[in-house]
Design a protein around this motif. Structure first.
Motif, PDB file in Angstrom:
ATOM      1  N   THR A  24      -5.469  93.531  18.061  1.00  0.00           N
ATOM      2  CA  THR A  24      -4.951  93.122  19.360  1.00  0.00           C
ATOM      3  C   THR A  24      -3.738  93.986  19.666  1.00  0.00           C
ATOM      4  OG1 THR A  24      -5.644  90.845  18.947  1.00  0.00           O
ATOM      5  CG2 THR A  24      -4.027  91.188  20.691  1.00  0.00           C
ATOM      6  N   ALA A  25      -3.722  94.595  20.841  1.00  0.00           N
ATOM      7  CA  ALA A  25      -2.571  95.387  21.259  1.00  0.00           C
ATOM      8  C   ALA A  25      -1.424  94.448  21.623  1.00  0.00           C
ATOM      9  CB  ALA A  25      -2.928  96.263  22.447  1.00  0.00           C
ATOM     10  N   LEU A  26      -0.257  94.707  21.055  1.00  0.00           N
ATOM     11  CA  LEU A  26       0.925  93.906  21.376  1.00  0.00           C
ATOM     12  C   LEU A  26       1.699  94.501  22.537  1.00  0.00           C
ATOM     13  CD1 LEU A  26       2.150  93.085  17.760  1.00  0.00           C
ATOM     14  CD2 LEU A  26       0.791  91.658  19.294  1.00  0.00           C
ATOM     15  N   ALA A  27       1.411  95.761  22.821  1.00  0.00           N
ATOM     16  CA  ALA A  27       1.994  96.459  23.964  1.00  0.00           C
ATOM     17  C   ALA A  27       0.950  97.484  24.400  1.00  0.00           C
ATOM     18  CB  ALA A  27       3.301  97.145  23.578  1.00  0.00           C
ATOM     19  N   ASP A  28       1.082  98.002  25.571  1.00  0.00           N
ATOM     20  CA  ASP A  28       0.095  98.955  26.091  1.00  0.00           C
ATOM     21  C   ASP A  28       0.508 100.386  25.738  1.00  0.00           C
ATOM     22  OD1 ASP A  28      -2.180  99.776  27.428  1.00  0.00           O
ATOM     23  OD2 ASP A  28      -1.194  99.817  29.386  1.00  0.00           O
ATOM     24  N   HIS A  32       1.955  99.439  18.884  1.00  0.00           N
ATOM     25  CA  HIS A  32       2.301  98.095  18.420  1.00  0.00           C
ATOM     26  C   HIS A  32       1.023  97.259  18.390  1.00  0.00           C
ATOM     27  CE1 HIS A  32       6.080  99.670  20.012  1.00  0.00           C
ATOM     28  NE2 HIS A  32       6.683  98.862  19.163  1.00  0.00           N
ATOM     29  N   TRP A  33       0.602  96.877  17.182  1.00  0.00           N
ATOM     30  CA  TRP A  33      -0.675  96.195  17.001  1.00  0.00           C
ATOM     31  C   TRP A  33      -0.525  94.947  16.153  1.00  0.00           C
ATOM     32  CZ3 TRP A  33      -4.879  97.815  19.593  1.00  0.00           C
ATOM     33  CH2 TRP A  33      -4.889  99.124  20.068  1.00  0.00           C
ATOM     34  N   SER A  34      -1.453  94.033  16.355  1.00  0.00           N
ATOM     35  CA  SER A  34      -1.635  92.893  15.486  1.00  0.00           C
ATOM     36  C   SER A  34      -3.047  93.022  14.922  1.00  0.00           C
ATOM     37  CB  SER A  34      -1.508  91.590  16.290  1.00  0.00           C
ATOM     38  OG  SER A  34      -1.863  90.488  15.489  1.00  0.00           O
ATOM     39  N   ALA A  35      -3.191  92.823  13.612  1.00  0.00           N
ATOM     40  CA  ALA A  35      -4.500  92.939  12.983  1.00  0.00           C
ATOM     41  C   ALA A  35      -4.787  91.709  12.135  1.00  0.00           C
ATOM     42  CB  ALA A  35      -4.557  94.186  12.106  1.00  0.00           C
ATOM     43  N   THR A  36      -6.004  91.215  12.254  1.00  0.00           N
ATOM     44  CA  THR A  36      -6.509  90.193  11.359  1.00  0.00           C
ATOM     45  C   THR A  36      -7.554  90.880  10.495  1.00  0.00           C
ATOM     46  OG1 THR A  36      -6.113  88.425  12.954  1.00  0.00           O
ATOM     47  CG2 THR A  36      -7.697  87.975  11.180  1.00  0.00           C
ATOM     48  N   VAL A  37      -7.331  90.849   9.188  1.00  0.00           N
ATOM     49  CA  VAL A  37      -8.220  91.526   8.252  1.00  0.00           C
ATOM     50  C   VAL A  37      -8.761  90.480   7.278  1.00  0.00           C
ATOM     51  CG1 VAL A  37      -8.441  93.393   6.564  1.00  0.00           C
ATOM     52  CG2 VAL A  37      -6.800  93.619   8.449  1.00  0.00           C
ATOM     53  N   VAL A  38     -10.087  90.395   7.205  1.00  0.00           N
ATOM     54  CA  VAL A  38     -10.752  89.432   6.327  1.00  0.00           C
ATOM     55  C   VAL A  38     -11.585  90.226   5.326  1.00  0.00           C
ATOM     56  CG1 VAL A  38     -12.338  87.478   6.211  1.00  0.00           C
ATOM     57  CG2 VAL A  38     -10.854  87.755   8.212  1.00  0.00           C
ATOM     58  N   ALA A  56      -1.330 100.058   2.288  1.00  0.00           N
ATOM     59  CA  ALA A  56      -1.637 101.255   1.503  1.00  0.00           C
ATOM     60  C   ALA A  56      -2.683 102.126   2.197  1.00  0.00           C
ATOM     61  CB  ALA A  56      -2.107 100.867   0.109  1.00  0.00           C
ATOM     62  N   ALA A  57      -3.514 101.525   3.026  1.00  0.00           N
ATOM     63  CA  ALA A  57      -4.551 102.268   3.738  1.00  0.00           C
ATOM     64  C   ALA A  57      -3.957 103.321   4.673  1.00  0.00           C
ATOM     65  CB  ALA A  57      -5.432 101.310   4.538  1.00  0.00           C
ATOM     66  N   PHE A  58      -2.714 103.152   5.054  1.00  0.00           N
ATOM     67  CA  PHE A  58      -2.092 104.053   6.019  1.00  0.00           C
ATOM     68  C   PHE A  58      -1.273 105.168   5.381  1.00  0.00           C
ATOM     69  CE2 PHE A  58      -2.851 100.072   8.178  1.00  0.00           C
ATOM     70  CZ  PHE A  58      -3.543 100.518   9.293  1.00  0.00           C
ATOM     71  N   GLY A  59      -1.192 105.174   4.066  1.00  0.00           N
ATOM     72  CA  GLY A  59      -0.385 106.200   3.414  1.00  0.00           C
ATOM     73  C   GLY A  59       1.036 106.117   3.942  1.00  0.00           C
ATOM     74  N   GLY A  60       1.576 107.202   4.378  1.00  0.00           N
ATOM     75  CA  GLY A  60       2.939 107.232   4.906  1.00  0.00           C
ATOM     76  C   GLY A  60       3.017 107.079   6.406  1.00  0.00           C
ATOM     77  N   ARG A  61       1.924 106.736   7.051  1.00  0.00           N
ATOM     78  CA  ARG A  61       1.908 106.671   8.517  1.00  0.00           C
ATOM     79  C   ARG A  61       2.537 105.407   9.097  1.00  0.00           C
ATOM     80  NH1 ARG A  61      -4.273 108.412   9.839  1.00  0.00           N
ATOM     81  NH2 ARG A  61      -4.208 110.491   8.918  1.00  0.00           N
ATOM     82  N   LEU A  62       2.573 104.325   8.318  1.00  0.00           N
ATOM     83  CA  LEU A  62       3.104 103.056   8.818  1.00  0.00           C
ATOM     84  C   LEU A  62       4.613 103.179   9.001  1.00  0.00           C
ATOM     85  CD1 LEU A  62       2.060 100.298   9.625  1.00  0.00           C
ATOM     86  CD2 LEU A  62       2.432  99.526   7.292  1.00  0.00           C
ATOM     87  N   GLY A  63       5.076 102.837  10.182  1.00  0.00           N
ATOM     88  CA  GLY A  63       6.495 102.965  10.495  1.00  0.00           C
ATOM     89  C   GLY A  63       6.809 104.278  11.189  1.00  0.00           C
ATOM     90  N   GLY A  64       5.858 105.202  11.174  1.00  0.00           N
ATOM     91  CA  GLY A  64       6.019 106.485  11.850  1.00  0.00           C
ATOM     92  C   GLY A  64       4.981 106.616  12.942  1.00  0.00           C
ATOM     93  N   GLU A  65       3.821 107.154  12.562  1.00  0.00           N
ATOM     94  CA  GLU A  65       2.724 107.322  13.515  1.00  0.00           C
ATOM     95  C   GLU A  65       2.255 105.970  14.063  1.00  0.00           C
ATOM     96  OE1 GLU A  65      -1.739 109.300  13.555  1.00  0.00           O
ATOM     97  OE2 GLU A  65      -0.356 109.826  11.950  1.00  0.00           O
ATOM     98  N   LEU A  66       2.229 104.977  13.194  1.00  0.00           N
ATOM     99  CA  LEU A  66       1.931 103.608  13.613  1.00  0.00           C
ATOM    100  C   LEU A  66       3.225 102.823  13.479  1.00  0.00           C
ATOM    101  CD1 LEU A  66       0.001 101.376  14.471  1.00  0.00           C
ATOM    102  CD2 LEU A  66      -0.620 101.074  12.069  1.00  0.00           C
ATOM    103  N   HIS A  67       3.858 102.552  14.603  1.00  0.00           N
ATOM    104  CA  HIS A  67       5.196 101.977  14.591  1.00  0.00           C
ATOM    105  C   HIS A  67       5.221 100.547  14.057  1.00  0.00           C
ATOM    106  CE1 HIS A  67       9.325 101.297  15.700  1.00  0.00           C
ATOM    107  NE2 HIS A  67       8.959 100.215  16.349  1.00  0.00           N
ATOM    108  N   ALA A  68       4.293  99.703  14.533  1.00  0.00           N
ATOM    109  CA  ALA A  68       4.337  98.294  14.150  1.00  0.00           C
ATOM    110  C   ALA A  68       2.935  97.731  13.994  1.00  0.00           C
ATOM    111  CB  ALA A  68       5.095  97.489  15.205  1.00  0.00           C
ATOM    112  N   LEU A  69       2.725  97.016  12.889  1.00  0.00           N
ATOM    113  CA  LEU A  69       1.451  96.358  12.632  1.00  0.00           C
ATOM    114  C   LEU A  69       1.723  94.970  12.061  1.00  0.00           C
ATOM    115  CD1 LEU A  69      -1.661  96.573  12.563  1.00  0.00           C
ATOM    116  CD2 LEU A  69      -1.428  97.401  10.211  1.00  0.00           C
TER     117      LEU A  69
END
Length: 76
Positions: A24-28, A32-38, A56-69
């Protein structure tokens, strides 16, 4: 550079092949995303361990390329 939903889902499923991912997009802004993972792989693991697996799936991208999850994880 923002990360589109398809890339987020691909990375999670690459790391956790049986995962069901709902985004789910938290912003357009594709940043900024919300994820439900089962996943069965989460069974018996603490919430912290489950989130670590997804992060861990994102390597070093979380907080950079992907700002918020924002994560919700659970076993089926």
């Amino acid at each position: 550079m923002p990360m589109p939903a398809a890339e987020i889902e691909r990375l999670i499923k690459e790391a956790i092949p049986d995962a069901s991912v709902q985004l789910t997009a938290l912003a357009d802004d594709n940043d900024h995303w919300s994820a439900t993972v089962v996943s069965e792989a989460f069974r018996g693991l603490s919430r912290v361990k489950q989130h670590q697996m997804v992060n861990a799936a994102f390597g070093g991208r979380l907080g950079g390329e992907l700002h918020a999850l924002a994560l919700t994880t659970r076993a089926p």
